[in-house]
Design a protein around this motif. Sequence first.
Motif, mmCIF file in Angstrom:
data_model
loop_
_atom_site.group_PDB
_atom_site.id
_atom_site.type_symbol
_atom_site.label_atom_id
_atom_site.label_comp_id
_atom_site.label_asym_id
_atom_site.label_seq_id
_atom_site.Cartn_x
_atom_site.Cartn_y
_atom_site.Cartn_z
ATOM 1 N N VAL A 24 -7.235 41.048 -20.570
ATOM 2 C CA VAL A 24 -6.871 41.175 -21.985
ATOM 3 C C VAL A 24 -7.606 40.136 -22.825
ATOM 4 O O VAL A 24 -8.129 40.451 -23.900
ATOM 5 C CB VAL A 24 -5.339 41.075 -22.169
ATOM 6 C CG1 VAL A 24 -4.965 40.937 -23.633
ATOM 7 C CG2 VAL A 24 -4.662 42.300 -21.567
ATOM 8 N N LEU A 32 -4.184 47.191 -29.565
ATOM 9 C CA LEU A 32 -2.969 46.698 -28.901
ATOM 10 C C LEU A 32 -2.437 47.702 -27.889
ATOM 11 O O LEU A 32 -1.996 47.320 -26.808
ATOM 12 C CB LEU A 32 -1.901 46.354 -29.930
ATOM 13 C CG LEU A 32 -2.252 45.177 -30.822
ATOM 14 C CD1 LEU A 32 -1.217 45.024 -31.925
ATOM 15 C CD2 LEU A 32 -2.349 43.895 -30.013
ATOM 16 N N ALA A 35 -4.310 47.328 -24.688
ATOM 17 C CA ALA A 35 -3.933 46.091 -23.994
ATOM 18 C C ALA A 35 -2.606 46.273 -23.255
ATOM 19 O O ALA A 35 -2.472 45.878 -22.092
ATOM 20 C CB ALA A 35 -3.838 44.937 -24.983
ATOM 21 N N ILE A 36 -1.643 46.907 -23.910
ATOM 22 C CA ILE A 36 -0.334 47.138 -23.280
ATOM 23 C C ILE A 36 -0.487 48.085 -22.093
ATOM 24 O O ILE A 36 0.069 47.846 -21.020
ATOM 25 C CB ILE A 36 0.670 47.714 -24.301
ATOM 26 C CG1 ILE A 36 0.889 46.730 -25.461
ATOM 27 C CG2 ILE A 36 1.989 48.078 -23.623
ATOM 28 C CD1 ILE A 36 1.332 45.354 -25.067
ATOM 29 N N LEU A 39 -2.069 46.147 -19.219
ATOM 30 C CA LEU A 39 -1.107 45.228 -18.605
ATOM 31 C C LEU A 39 -0.160 45.996 -17.690
ATOM 32 O O LEU A 39 0.109 45.581 -16.561
ATOM 33 C CB LEU A 39 -0.302 44.495 -19.676
ATOM 34 C CG LEU A 39 -1.078 43.506 -20.536
ATOM 35 C CD1 LEU A 39 -0.186 42.979 -21.659
ATOM 36 C CD2 LEU A 39 -1.627 42.370 -19.710
ATOM 37 N N ASN A 77 4.579 40.252 -29.815
ATOM 38 C CA ASN A 77 4.735 38.928 -29.220
ATOM 39 C C ASN A 77 5.760 38.939 -28.096
ATOM 40 O O ASN A 77 5.617 38.204 -27.120
ATOM 41 C CB ASN A 77 5.090 37.890 -30.280
ATOM 42 C CG ASN A 77 3.871 37.408 -31.024
ATOM 43 O OD1 ASN A 77 2.761 37.411 -30.488
ATOM 44 N ND2 ASN A 77 4.055 36.997 -32.257
ATOM 45 N N LEU A 80 3.703 40.705 -25.181
ATOM 46 C CA LEU A 80 2.660 39.812 -24.673
ATOM 47 C C LEU A 80 3.246 38.524 -24.112
ATOM 48 O O LEU A 80 2.652 37.903 -23.228
ATOM 49 C CB LEU A 80 1.651 39.505 -25.778
ATOM 50 C CG LEU A 80 0.836 40.698 -26.270
ATOM 51 C CD1 LEU A 80 0.029 40.321 -27.498
ATOM 52 C CD2 LEU A 80 -0.047 41.240 -25.177
ATOM 53 N N LEU A 85 1.339 35.069 -23.456
ATOM 54 C CA LEU A 85 0.363 35.295 -24.517
ATOM 55 C C LEU A 85 1.089 35.488 -25.840
ATOM 56 O O LEU A 85 2.260 35.838 -25.872
ATOM 57 C CB LEU A 85 -0.483 36.541 -24.222
ATOM 58 C CG LEU A 85 -1.299 36.520 -22.941
ATOM 59 C CD1 LEU A 85 -1.954 37.874 -22.716
ATOM 60 C CD2 LEU A 85 -2.332 35.419 -22.986
ATOM 61 N N ARG A 86 0.369 35.297 -26.924
ATOM 62 C CA ARG A 86 0.941 35.464 -28.248
ATOM 63 C C ARG A 86 -0.123 36.070 -29.160
ATOM 64 O O ARG A 86 -1.273 35.665 -29.134
ATOM 65 C CB ARG A 86 1.408 34.120 -28.783
ATOM 66 C CG ARG A 86 2.086 34.207 -30.088
ATOM 67 C CD ARG A 86 2.670 32.840 -30.468
ATOM 68 N NE ARG A 86 3.680 33.083 -31.446
ATOM 69 C CZ ARG A 86 4.979 33.051 -31.217
ATOM 70 N NH1 ARG A 86 5.416 32.737 -30.034
ATOM 71 N NH2 ARG A 86 5.834 33.312 -32.162
ATOM 72 N N LEU A 87 0.303 37.027 -29.961
ATOM 73 C CA LEU A 87 -0.575 37.644 -30.935
ATOM 74 C C LEU A 87 -0.790 36.638 -32.059
ATOM 75 O O LEU A 87 0.154 36.000 -32.516
ATOM 76 C CB LEU A 87 0.092 38.910 -31.481
ATOM 77 C CG LEU A 87 -0.723 39.802 -32.391
ATOM 78 C CD1 LEU A 87 -1.930 40.350 -31.642
ATOM 79 C CD2 LEU A 87 0.134 40.941 -32.887
#
Length: 97
Positions: A24, A32, A35-36, A39, A77, A80, A85-87
């Motif tokens: 990611v 997004l 990415a999800i 994951l 957030n 993630l 992780l954080r947006l």
Amino acid sequence: MDKRYLALSLPEQLDLRRQAIEDVLAHPEWPLREAIRHLKRTMRLTSAEIAKLAGVSTRTVQDIEQGRSEGTVQTMNRILGILGLRLGVVRVSPPGF
């Protein structure tokens, strides 16, 4: 863990988690939802499991994955945050500054 896969040892699960994070971070161009989805696939989790870990509804995760929703910053957030992780929002200077 998604029942389509064989159970993994804790070190194997941690390796998958590290790989998911690295992937990611290496692809900031991914939307997004991609990415999800990545994951979820990499960590071998179902939408329901991701939702439970993140403290959001399964429907919310499914809507984001399928492009029906962009999700809020708070929701992203939470999702993630499962991986630490954080947006973020960064200031982009206009050209010429």
